[in-house]
Design a protein around this motif. Structure first.
Motif, PDB file in Angstrom:
ATOM      1  N   LEU A  22     108.626 110.344   6.329  1.00 54.57           N
ATOM      2  CA  LEU A  22     108.981 111.138   7.507  1.00 54.57           C
ATOM      3  C   LEU A  22     107.935 110.989   8.604  1.00 54.57           C
ATOM      4  N   LEU A  23     106.674 110.985   8.207  1.00 50.74           N
ATOM      5  CA  LEU A  23     105.607 110.804   9.187  1.00 50.74           C
ATOM      6  C   LEU A  23     105.700 109.424   9.838  1.00 50.74           C
ATOM      7  N   GLU A  24     105.983 108.414   9.038  1.00 51.25           N
ATOM      8  CA  GLU A  24     106.126 107.059   9.569  1.00 51.25           C
ATOM      9  C   GLU A  24     107.317 106.968  10.521  1.00 51.25           C
ATOM     10  N   TRP A  56     107.226 105.860  14.466  1.00 50.61           N
ATOM     11  CA  TRP A  56     107.988 104.746  15.035  1.00 50.61           C
ATOM     12  C   TRP A  56     108.960 105.210  16.119  1.00 50.61           C
ATOM     13  N   ALA A  57     109.420 106.450  16.018  1.00 53.81           N
ATOM     14  CA  ALA A  57     110.422 106.945  16.973  1.00 53.81           C
ATOM     15  C   ALA A  57     109.803 107.792  18.080  1.00 53.81           C
ATOM     16  N   ALA A  58     108.503 107.772  18.242  1.00 54.65           N
ATOM     17  CA  ALA A  58     107.849 108.562  19.292  1.00 54.65           C
ATOM     18  C   ALA A  58     108.305 108.070  20.668  1.00 54.65           C
ATOM     19  N   HIS A  65     107.992 113.561  -3.595  1.00 57.84           N
ATOM     20  CA  HIS A  65     107.841 114.449  -2.442  1.00 57.84           C
ATOM     21  C   HIS A  65     106.749 113.943  -1.503  1.00 57.84           C
ATOM     22  N   VAL A  66     105.638 113.490  -2.071  1.00 59.48           N
ATOM     23  CA  VAL A  66     104.558 112.928  -1.249  1.00 59.48           C
ATOM     24  C   VAL A  66     105.050 111.683  -0.514  1.00 59.48           C
ATOM     25  N   ARG A  67     105.759 110.815  -1.220  1.00 62.54           N
ATOM     26  CA  ARG A  67     106.267 109.575  -0.606  1.00 62.54           C
ATOM     27  C   ARG A  67     107.267 109.899   0.512  1.00 62.54           C
ATOM     28  N   PHE A  68     108.126 110.892   0.286  1.00 60.63           N
ATOM     29  CA  PHE A  68     109.100 111.282   1.306  1.00 60.63           C
ATOM     30  C   PHE A  68     108.385 111.832   2.541  1.00 60.63           C
ATOM     31  N   SER A  69     107.340 112.610   2.340  1.00 62.19           N
ATOM     32  CA  SER A  69     106.573 113.139   3.473  1.00 62.19           C
ATOM     33  C   SER A  69     105.926 112.004   4.251  1.00 62.19           C
ATOM     34  N   GLN A  70     105.400 111.009   3.555  1.00 59.42           N
ATOM     35  CA  GLN A  70     104.804 109.856   4.230  1.00 59.42           C
ATOM     36  C   GLN A  70     105.852 109.093   5.040  1.00 59.42           C
TER      37      GLN A  70
END
Length: 118
Positions: A81-83, A87-89, A74-79
């Motif tokens: 998503l943030l990444e 990148w898509a900003a 879950h922590v890795r998935f959240s990281q």
């Protein structure tokens, strides 16, 4: 000589004179039999309790391990998503488009609207 003694003599070459099962298994009255049976049941019950507790401890350890793995994922998935959001900003995409590909936004005079015919 009884039949059991004859069978044993045939197997052991005549060494058995007389076989008396009451010497090995004395006659048990009903209360003694019930008591022995209950002792055996208590022993079996205690053994099964030990077995079930050990199995339960192993299952709980496995559950804890899987919960830790779930939390790490879950922590890795959240990281991730943030990444992905980083990148898509839109500002990042606009910056790359203008610098790398020399793209510019069109002026109002360069925009052509086509009629929609349904």
């Amino acid at each position: 000589m009884n039949a059991i003694a004859k069978t044993l003599n045939a197997q052991y070459g005549g060494q058995v004179k007389n076989y008396n099962p009451s010497l090995i298994f004395p006659k048990l009255n009903q209360q003694t039999f019930i008591l022995c049976f209950l002792v055996i049941l208590v022993f079996c019950s205690a053994t099964m309790i030990i077995f079930v507790q050990a199995k339960d401890r192993l299952a709980f350890a496995k559950l804890s391990q899987l919960q830790n793995r779930r939390d790490n994922l879950h922590v890795r998935f959240s990281q991730l998503l943030l990444e992905q959001d980083t990148w898509a900003a839109p500002i990042r995409i606009a910056t790359i488009a203008t610098k790398r590909y020399k793209m510019v936004a069109p002026k109002a005079k360069q925009i052509i609207l086509l009629p929609y015919n349904a």
